[in-house]
Enzyme design. Sequence first.
Site, short mmCIF file in Angstrom:
data_model
loop_
_atom_site.label_atom_id
_atom_site.label_comp_id
_atom_site.label_asym_id
_atom_site.label_seq_id
_atom_site.Cartn_x
_atom_site.Cartn_y
_atom_site.Cartn_z
N ARG A 196 14.06 9.68 -18.88
CA ARG A 196 14.96 10.51 -18.06
C ARG A 196 16.35 9.89 -17.93
O ARG A 196 17.34 10.60 -17.83
CB ARG A 196 14.35 10.76 -16.68
CG ARG A 196 14.25 9.54 -15.78
CD ARG A 196 13.45 9.87 -14.51
NE ARG A 196 13.45 8.82 -13.54
CZ ARG A 196 12.60 7.81 -13.51
NH1 ARG A 196 11.67 7.72 -14.44
NH2 ARG A 196 12.64 6.90 -12.57
N ALA A 255 5.36 2.72 -0.27
CA ALA A 255 6.78 2.35 -0.36
C ALA A 255 7.23 1.85 1.01
O ALA A 255 6.77 2.35 2.05
CB ALA A 255 7.59 3.56 -0.78
N THR A 281 12.78 -1.40 -14.23
CA THR A 281 14.15 -1.95 -14.26
C THR A 281 14.13 -3.27 -13.51
O THR A 281 13.78 -3.32 -12.33
CB THR A 281 15.15 -0.98 -13.59
OG1 THR A 281 14.59 -0.53 -12.36
CG2 THR A 281 15.48 0.20 -14.46
N ASP A 295 13.53 -3.72 -9.49
CA ASP A 295 14.70 -3.79 -8.62
C ASP A 295 14.46 -3.11 -7.27
O ASP A 295 15.00 -3.53 -6.25
CB ASP A 295 15.90 -3.15 -9.31
CG ASP A 295 16.39 -4.00 -10.47
OD1 ASP A 295 16.11 -5.21 -10.49
OD2 ASP A 295 17.04 -3.45 -11.38
N GLY A 342 7.63 -7.17 -8.90
CA GLY A 342 7.95 -5.75 -9.10
C GLY A 342 9.32 -5.64 -9.74
O GLY A 342 9.81 -6.60 -10.34
N GLU A 400 0.82 -1.22 0.00
CA GLU A 400 0.00 0.00 0.00
C GLU A 400 0.84 1.26 0.00
O GLU A 400 0.33 2.37 -0.13
CB GLU A 400 -0.91 -0.01 1.23
CG GLU A 400 -2.02 -1.04 1.10
CD GLU A 400 -2.66 -1.40 2.42
OE1 GLU A 400 -2.40 -0.72 3.43
OE2 GLU A 400 -3.42 -2.39 2.43
N1 LIG Z 1 2.16 0.47 -2.97
C1 LIG Z 1 3.20 1.23 -3.26
N2 LIG Z 1 3.05 2.56 -3.48
C2 LIG Z 1 4.08 3.34 -3.80
N3 LIG Z 1 5.37 2.90 -3.92
C3 LIG Z 1 5.59 1.59 -3.71
C4 LIG Z 1 4.52 0.69 -3.38
N4 LIG Z 1 5.03 -0.54 -3.23
C5 LIG Z 1 6.36 -0.43 -3.46
N5 LIG Z 1 6.69 0.83 -3.74
C6 LIG Z 1 8.01 1.40 -4.08
O1 LIG Z 1 8.08 1.59 -5.48
C7 LIG Z 1 9.45 1.63 -5.87
C8 LIG Z 1 9.63 1.15 -7.29
O2 LIG Z 1 9.14 -0.14 -7.38
P1 LIG Z 1 9.65 -1.25 -8.40
O3 LIG Z 1 11.09 -1.45 -8.28
O4 LIG Z 1 8.76 -2.44 -8.16
O5 LIG Z 1 9.24 -0.65 -9.82
P2 LIG Z 1 10.08 0.07 -10.96
O6 LIG Z 1 9.08 0.58 -11.93
O7 LIG Z 1 11.12 -0.83 -11.51
O8 LIG Z 1 10.74 1.24 -10.20
P3 LIG Z 1 11.74 2.40 -10.68
O9 LIG Z 1 10.96 3.65 -10.49
O10 LIG Z 1 12.86 2.24 -9.68
O11 LIG Z 1 12.15 2.13 -12.09
C9 LIG Z 1 10.17 0.75 -4.87
O12 LIG Z 1 11.32 1.43 -4.39
C10 LIG Z 1 9.17 0.50 -3.76
O13 LIG Z 1 9.71 0.87 -2.50
#
Ligand SMILES: Nc1ncnc2c1ncn2[C@@H]1O[C@H](COP(=O)(O)OP(=O)(O)OP(=O)(O)O)[C@@H](O)[C@H]1O
Length: 473
Positions: free
Chosen positions: A223, A85, A154, A110, A108, A83
């Site tokens: 970006r 981060a 990523t 990295d 998810g 829910e």
């Molecule tokens: N429910 C949530 N709401 C918001 N942020 C979250 C939630 N669950 C996890 N996160 C955060 O989202 C971040 C990014 O998640 P994730 O690595 O799964 O996706 P990503 O798209 O690869 O991210 P990035 O923006 O790093 O490219 C993580 O650092 C995690 O802490």
Amino acid sequence: VRRTSGHQWTCSDVTFHCTSQRLCEQWIHVINEQLSFHTNRPRSLLVYINPYGGKRQGRRVYEQKVAPLFHRAHISADVIVTERANHARDHLKTEAELDKYDGVVCVGGDGMFSEILHGLVTRTQADSGVDQDQPDAELVPCSLHIGIIPAGSTDCICFATVGTNDPVTSALHIIVGDSQPMDVCSVHHNNSFLRYSVSLLGYGFYGDVLSDSERNRWQGPARYDLSGVKTFLSHNYYEGTVSFLPAESNKGDPRDELKLNGKPVCLVCSQQGSTLHAQKYKNLQGQERREKANELLVIHGKFLAINAANMSCACPRSPKGLSPSAHLADGNTDLILVRKCSRLDFFRHLLRHTNKDDQFDHSFVEVHRVRRFRFQPRHHELASLEDLSEGLKKSGFSPICVTQTTCNYSTTHSSWTCDGEILPHADIQVSVHRQLIRLFARGIEEEQQQQRSVFEDLGPHLALEPSLHWTVD
Ligand SMILES: Nc1ncnc2c1ncn2[C@@H]1O[C@H](COP(=O)(O)OP(=O)(O)OP(=O)(O)O)[C@@H](O)[C@H]1O
């Protein structure tokens, strides 16, 4: 389980035909018996889904592609959709009843993997009474395996340990109970713990790219490219001292031609696997002796980039990665120092990450396999930027003063990126903890290995609980 192209696995059905019902029942009995011998396969998993990772498809990917496979393999899964981060990290650290599970799975990217890593490692140390603030602490390996279902923007850790970013392939590696040990680096500043890292610690070029891209999140996934170009053009270098303890001589060299990265045949990674605990104390004693004997190597210079690659860091853009021969589980990290050079030379070096040329074959690049290292920027680091501005705010200094200090600081210091997160300090100490975690993976397989069937790899045991179809003619 069937191998298809590009390291992908898929599910396939096998139908046995027989005229005798009795014989069919015997088959089912024998197959189920064989399956019960395969004790590495997980039975119960704790799954965290980040619904906002990548293209926000995490929940759909899990429900449509992964959950049906777990169901067929008789694996029960408790699912938590995050829910906020750090929800998964905090839950693992304090609340999760870990005794109930054989593994933890993240759906998810990295960033989500990093949450699971921090939650699980921190919980294991707390349960074992180990103080992770101590840079010399001998950390206790985690007993639960970690599975990664790629659903982020990523997914480098998944790619570097499986060879592809495909949710079905990752689910099948979990189901067959694959086990890939992995080293983890602990990062400290002045005897206080900052973060853990499993892939890339980068100061200078990569640190600057990430800092800039974080400031421009509004630009979306583009970006990273825009910040890359901008950072390359600004061509900043940073002065400082790197001191490190080199790897033992039997751990290979970062310029080894043979790429054995974490594969089942890799003798370096499999070495001492079971006798690790017994050996560890001995090794530590030896290590301390050598450090006392001043075997730390010290390099002072002006650097465009300082990278510590704990794994190859291969990704679709750079298929051989930052350090192609890095091992996943040898207790070392590859420290790559790129000294100040012309823009054109630096461009040539970067370009070699995308083709077959040796990116270390430049006079301004050196690479060392190390067990621990420290970086100290030339200009004394009084405090982190955050500490600095907090302190100034508290003492009532004007915002102009904060801006000036920040400007000075940012021209003399870069930032470290630690698996995609920015660290608040430039002066860091890094120690590699050998085989601290285990993933449901097997490293990137060689072509010959890919010719074999997964059943052969599992020996006499089968991979999936069969939904046997039998027909009696
Ligand atoms: N429910 C949530 N709401 C918001 N942020 C979250 C939630 N669950 C996890 N996160 C955060 O989202 C971040 C990014 O998640 P994730 O690595 O799964 O996706 P990503 O798209 O690869 O991210 P990035 O923006 O790093 O490219 C993580 O650092 C995690 O802490």
